[in-house]
Scaffold this motif. Structure first.
Motif, short mmCIF file in Angstrom:
data_model
loop_
_atom_site.label_atom_id
_atom_site.label_comp_id
_atom_site.label_asym_id
_atom_site.label_seq_id
_atom_site.Cartn_x
_atom_site.Cartn_y
_atom_site.Cartn_z
N LYS A 18 0.84 -1.18 0.00
CA LYS A 18 0.00 0.00 0.00
C LYS A 18 0.88 1.24 0.00
O LYS A 18 1.79 1.37 0.81
N ILE A 19 0.61 2.14 -0.92
CA ILE A 19 1.36 3.39 -0.99
C ILE A 19 0.38 4.54 -1.01
O ILE A 19 -0.79 4.38 -1.39
N PRO A 20 0.81 5.74 -0.60
CA PRO A 20 -0.11 6.89 -0.51
C PRO A 20 -0.76 7.21 -1.86
O PRO A 20 -0.19 6.95 -2.93
N LEU A 21 -1.93 7.81 -1.79
CA LEU A 21 -2.68 8.15 -3.00
C LEU A 21 -1.87 9.07 -3.91
O LEU A 21 -1.85 8.87 -5.13
N LEU A 22 -1.22 10.08 -3.35
CA LEU A 22 -0.44 11.00 -4.17
C LEU A 22 0.68 10.27 -4.89
O LEU A 22 0.96 10.56 -6.07
N THR A 23 1.31 9.31 -4.22
CA THR A 23 2.37 8.54 -4.86
C THR A 23 1.81 7.69 -5.99
O THR A 23 2.42 7.57 -7.06
N ARG A 24 0.62 7.12 -5.78
CA ARG A 24 -0.02 6.34 -6.84
C ARG A 24 -0.34 7.22 -8.04
O ARG A 24 -0.18 6.81 -9.20
N ILE A 25 -0.80 8.43 -7.78
CA ILE A 25 -1.10 9.36 -8.87
C ILE A 25 0.17 9.69 -9.64
O ILE A 25 0.20 9.71 -10.87
N LEU A 106 6.09 20.79 -2.38
CA LEU A 106 6.19 20.66 -0.93
C LEU A 106 5.34 19.49 -0.42
O LEU A 106 5.75 18.78 0.50
N LEU A 107 4.17 19.29 -1.03
CA LEU A 107 3.32 18.17 -0.64
C LEU A 107 4.01 16.84 -0.93
O LEU A 107 3.97 15.91 -0.12
N ASN A 108 4.68 16.76 -2.10
CA ASN A 108 5.40 15.53 -2.44
C ASN A 108 6.57 15.30 -1.49
O ASN A 108 6.84 14.16 -1.10
N VAL A 109 7.27 16.37 -1.11
CA VAL A 109 8.37 16.24 -0.16
C VAL A 109 7.85 15.74 1.18
O VAL A 109 8.44 14.85 1.81
N MET A 114 7.29 11.35 5.23
CA MET A 114 6.43 10.69 6.21
C MET A 114 6.07 9.25 5.83
O MET A 114 5.76 8.45 6.69
N ASP A 115 6.09 8.94 4.54
CA ASP A 115 5.64 7.63 4.09
C ASP A 115 6.70 6.57 4.33
O ASP A 115 7.88 6.77 4.06
N ASP A 116 6.29 5.42 4.85
CA ASP A 116 7.20 4.30 5.11
C ASP A 116 6.78 3.04 4.35
O ASP A 116 7.05 1.92 4.79
N SER A 117 6.15 3.20 3.21
CA SER A 117 5.71 2.03 2.45
C SER A 117 6.89 1.22 1.94
O SER A 117 6.74 0.03 1.63
N SER A 211 17.93 4.30 2.02
CA SER A 211 16.74 5.00 2.53
C SER A 211 16.50 6.33 1.80
O SER A 211 15.35 6.71 1.55
N VAL A 212 17.58 7.02 1.44
CA VAL A 212 17.44 8.36 0.87
C VAL A 212 16.68 8.36 -0.44
O VAL A 212 15.96 9.32 -0.75
N VAL A 213 16.78 7.28 -1.25
CA VAL A 213 16.13 7.29 -2.56
C VAL A 213 14.61 7.26 -2.42
O VAL A 213 13.89 7.66 -3.33
N PHE A 214 14.11 6.79 -1.27
CA PHE A 214 12.68 6.76 -1.05
C PHE A 214 12.15 8.08 -0.50
O PHE A 214 10.96 8.19 -0.18
N ARG A 215 13.02 9.06 -0.36
CA ARG A 215 12.62 10.38 0.13
C ARG A 215 12.64 11.42 -0.98
O ARG A 215 12.16 12.55 -0.77
N LEU A 216 13.18 11.10 -2.14
CA LEU A 216 13.33 12.06 -3.22
C LEU A 216 12.14 12.00 -4.16
O LEU A 216 11.87 10.95 -4.76
N PRO A 217 11.40 13.10 -4.33
CA PRO A 217 10.26 13.10 -5.25
C PRO A 217 10.69 12.67 -6.65
O PRO A 217 11.71 13.10 -7.16
N GLY A 218 9.89 11.83 -7.27
CA GLY A 218 10.22 11.35 -8.60
C GLY A 218 11.04 10.09 -8.57
O GLY A 218 10.68 9.07 -9.17
N VAL A 219 12.16 10.13 -7.85
CA VAL A 219 13.02 8.95 -7.73
C VAL A 219 12.31 7.87 -6.90
O VAL A 219 12.37 6.69 -7.22
N ARG A 220 11.64 8.29 -5.82
CA ARG A 220 10.97 7.32 -4.95
C ARG A 220 9.88 6.56 -5.71
O ARG A 220 9.68 5.37 -5.50
#
Length: 387
Positions: A18-25, A106-109, A114-117, A211-220
């Motif tokens: 399960k991943i956040p809705l914004l990430t799915r979009i 900022l929302l993506n950041v 916060m997301d730990d999927s 861990s850092v790659v899952f924090r970068l918008p686009g790369v994650r």
């Protein structure tokens, strides 16, 4: 040969994490962007080149992705919005485009922080695979075309080599290079590895990423859409307890900084973690060596002292490199991915217990000798350095 075990069952359909809705979009939009590129570029014959360029520019991937997405929004979303409210697109979107962009960024950041999927080991099954969704099909075709440019052939340790599906493996990949291209052979069905060892890529297999790659918008989004999980020890242990196999580039960022064309430099003599995990959970270690992976980019040693300090202190690797035409496009050179014979380790009395340090040292030395022999038997005049 390793003794058989029943630790793993035959491949079966697994739930997706399960991943956040914004990430799915975001993943949908990125897939849409690459699907459009596939449709446009396929007839021109340029698709493998652009796909390889996207791979080489992995950590800058968000820029061209959102460039295509912005064009799609302008062509499609604008007219639809204006159909309901005349001039709404120009008045409320284009007029305040930088405010919209800043807020979304900022929302993506925030979601990324916060997301730990990426800690969800049981659901890490997203991968390049067949799909009835035409957008996913086209996007996957775009990525798979990169194998036409960076041609990776898989060479196992023997003609009749097999990897039984009832074993649990740690695939240790070397060398990192600027990008550890051999990791891509584990991403899903249809790769050279999947054709040679069918079933492994479908059978509870996850990759490890920092861990850092899952924090970068686009790369994650890129890593979450593939079977990667966080490389933190507690996450990896959960994956192994769940009878998952893993693939990992053991040299990580430090090894990327030491990349030199024509040579293979491995940061391995101090990397005991994967051996310790294999002993704790009774996994077989399979060496994976990408001969030619270090030759795909031109590298420079400028400011190496400072960059190594950054890597050791903050775990931030900044390699200085370029490919063809001074771009991130890899040089068009073949990569032979050697699959070494699995190193079978003794089973622990209690699964997950900490192994003796002397035992870890013993099998690390054995593994290093295996890697040296694998390299020697399959290369001519190519320097191998293990530090």
């Amino acid at each position: 040969m390793c003794a058989p075990t029943t630790a793993k069952e035959q491949p079966q359909q697994q739930r997706l994490r399960k991943i956040p809705l914004l990430t799915r979009i975001n993943i949908f939009l990125i897939n849409l962007a690459f699907a459009v590129l596939h449709v446009i570029l396929k007839p021109t014959g340029l698709e493998p080149i652009i796909s390889a360029l996207a791979v080489g520019n992995l950590f800058g991937l968000i820029l061209p992705c959102f460039g295509v997405i912005a064009v799609l929004a302008h062509i499609i979303v604008g007219p639809i919005l204006n159909a309901f409210l005349p001039n709404a697109y120009e008045t409320y979107v284009l007029e305040y485009k930088w405010q919209w962009f800043g807020a979304l960024f900022l929302l993506n950041v925030l979601v990324g922080l916060m997301d730990d999927s990426h800690h969800d080991v049981e659901g890490a099954n997203n991968r390049l695979k067949s799909s009835t969704n035409p957008i996913i099909q086209a996007s996957n075709a775009f990525w798979m075309s990169s194998f036409e440019y960076v041609q990776m052939t898989v060479k196992p340790w023997a003609e009749d080599a097999t990897l039984p599906l009832n074993r649990q493996y740690i695939f240790a990949c070397h060398p990192h290079g600027i990008h550890c291209m051999p990791l891509a052979i584990f991403h899903g069905k249809g790769t050279a590895f999947d054709r040679r060892f069918p079933g492994i890529c479908e059978n509870k297999l996850s990759g490890l990423a920092a861990s850092v790659v899952f924090r970068l918008p686009g790369v994650r989004e890129f890593f979450l859409s593939l079977p990667y999980i966080d490389a933190s020890r507690h996450v990896v242990e959960r994956a192994l307890r769940a009878d998952r196999s893993i693939f990992v580039c053991t040299g990580s960022g430090e090894e990327s900084l030491l990349t030199k064309p024509g040579e293979d430099t491995l940061v391995l003599s101090r990397r005991k973690g994967f051996v310790r995990l294999a002993l704790s959970f009774g996994c077989d270690i399979v060496p994976i060596f990408g001969v030619g992976n270090s030759d795909l980019f031109k590298t420079y040693s400028w400011g190496m002292g400072f960059r190594m300090w950054l890597q050791k202190r903050l775990h931030i690797s900044i390699p200085i490199f370029h490919g063809r035409y001074l771009t991130p496009l890899p040089y068009k050179k073949p990569v032979t991915v050697l699959v070494g014979e699995p190193l079978c380790l003794p089973k622990p009395k209690v699964r997950g217990e900490k192994p003796d340090d002397e035992l870890v040292e013993k099998y690390l030395k054995i593994y290093i000798e295996r890697v040296k022999e694998l390299h020697k038997q399959n290369t001519v005049g190519r320097k191998l350095q293990i530090i």
